[in-house]
Design an enzyme around this catalytic site. Sequence first.
Site, short mmCIF file in Angstrom:
data_model
loop_
_atom_site.label_atom_id
_atom_site.label_comp_id
_atom_site.label_asym_id
_atom_site.label_seq_id
_atom_site.Cartn_x
_atom_site.Cartn_y
_atom_site.Cartn_z
N MET A 65 -11.77 -5.43 5.25
CA MET A 65 -10.86 -4.65 6.52
C MET A 65 -10.37 -5.35 7.55
O MET A 65 -11.45 -5.93 8.55
CB MET A 65 -11.47 -3.49 6.08
N MET B 24 -12.00 4.59 -0.31
CA MET B 24 -12.42 4.74 1.46
C MET B 24 -13.19 6.59 1.13
O MET B 24 -12.86 7.18 1.59
CB MET B 24 -11.59 5.08 1.95
N SER C 29 0.47 -0.91 0.15
CA SER C 29 0.09 0.21 0.30
C SER C 29 0.77 1.67 0.17
O SER C 29 1.67 1.46 0.50
CB SER C 29 -0.98 0.09 1.07
N HIS D 241 -8.27 0.84 -4.12
CA HIS D 241 -9.50 1.16 -2.64
C HIS D 241 -10.08 2.65 -3.05
O HIS D 241 -9.48 3.51 -1.41
CB HIS D 241 -8.41 0.42 -1.45
N PHE E 22 -6.40 4.96 8.65
CA PHE E 22 -5.06 5.47 8.88
C PHE E 22 -3.77 4.36 8.83
O PHE E 22 -4.53 2.69 9.29
CB PHE E 22 -5.04 5.95 10.65
N ASP F 157 -4.84 3.67 -1.68
CA ASP F 157 -5.81 3.98 -1.43
C ASP F 157 -6.01 5.34 -1.19
O ASP F 157 -5.20 6.61 -0.97
CB ASP F 157 -4.84 3.82 0.37
N MET G 268 -8.86 8.20 0.14
CA MET G 268 -9.75 8.44 1.30
C MET G 268 -10.23 10.24 1.54
O MET G 268 -8.93 10.80 0.91
CB MET G 268 -8.93 8.75 2.46
N ASP H 38 -6.94 -6.04 4.23
CA ASP H 38 -6.15 -5.23 4.25
C ASP H 38 -5.70 -4.78 5.56
O ASP H 38 -7.16 -4.55 6.74
CB ASP H 38 -7.13 -3.88 3.55
N HIS I 167 -1.32 -1.66 -4.22
CA HIS I 167 -2.63 -1.05 -3.44
C HIS I 167 -2.12 0.25 -3.51
O HIS I 167 -1.10 1.45 -2.91
CB HIS I 167 -2.39 -1.51 -2.30
#
Length: 220
Positions: free
Chosen positions: A139, A70, A9, A68, A145, A36, A38, A177, A34
């Site tokens: 998850m 979020m 990640s 991913h 975080f 992420d 957010m 993850d 990966h």
Amino acid sequence: MNNKWIAPSILSSNFSKLGEEVRSVLTAGADIIHFDVMDNHYVPNLTIGSLVCKSLRDDGIDCFIDVHLMCSPVDNLIDQFADAGANMITFHPEATHHVDRTIQKIKDLGCQAGLVLNPATPISNLDCILEKLDIVLLMSVNPGFGGQSFIESVLPKIELVRKKIDHLGLETRLEVDGGINLNTIKSVSDAGADTFVMGSAIFHADDYKDVISKAKALIN
């Protein structure tokens, strides 16, 4: 690629030299990257957008990128990341009013699609749609975080989802993850996962290849 994937990640990487970091983990044996995303709305943190994904592609990085999201609402971001070069896009069921339609939108844009379940999100969310998914992401921390500790109670959940996938004879991947490191990865693999997101366990280590090699030995 191997049947079991190590997915570093980049949330835990050094963003001042992101392209170099991505190349380093790929050279060290990582299978996919990966990514992420957010939004400081769905989760209490703000990270990166599609322009960063596009910049990696423009820099010549051609590996498989697993995005991913979020974020809520999520649908508009799907177009952006598909255009930016994402190979796979996963989202949370809480982030859309129509899960099936969002899955189809991802596929229509030429990407693989996946659903993400938080530790307290029931696996009943997979009913009626599991056969449409390329991946299920569980998850093992509450999202928002990096560097959190693995939530042990997710292990039975991994086992249940693996049984659902196998019962239907699907090739859907099962990704986990959160808190994945050399102390937790074997139990996650034994529970049925085949894709392992590792952040700080890799990027905070002195030798990326050493960590990835040891992780692969534990899951294979």
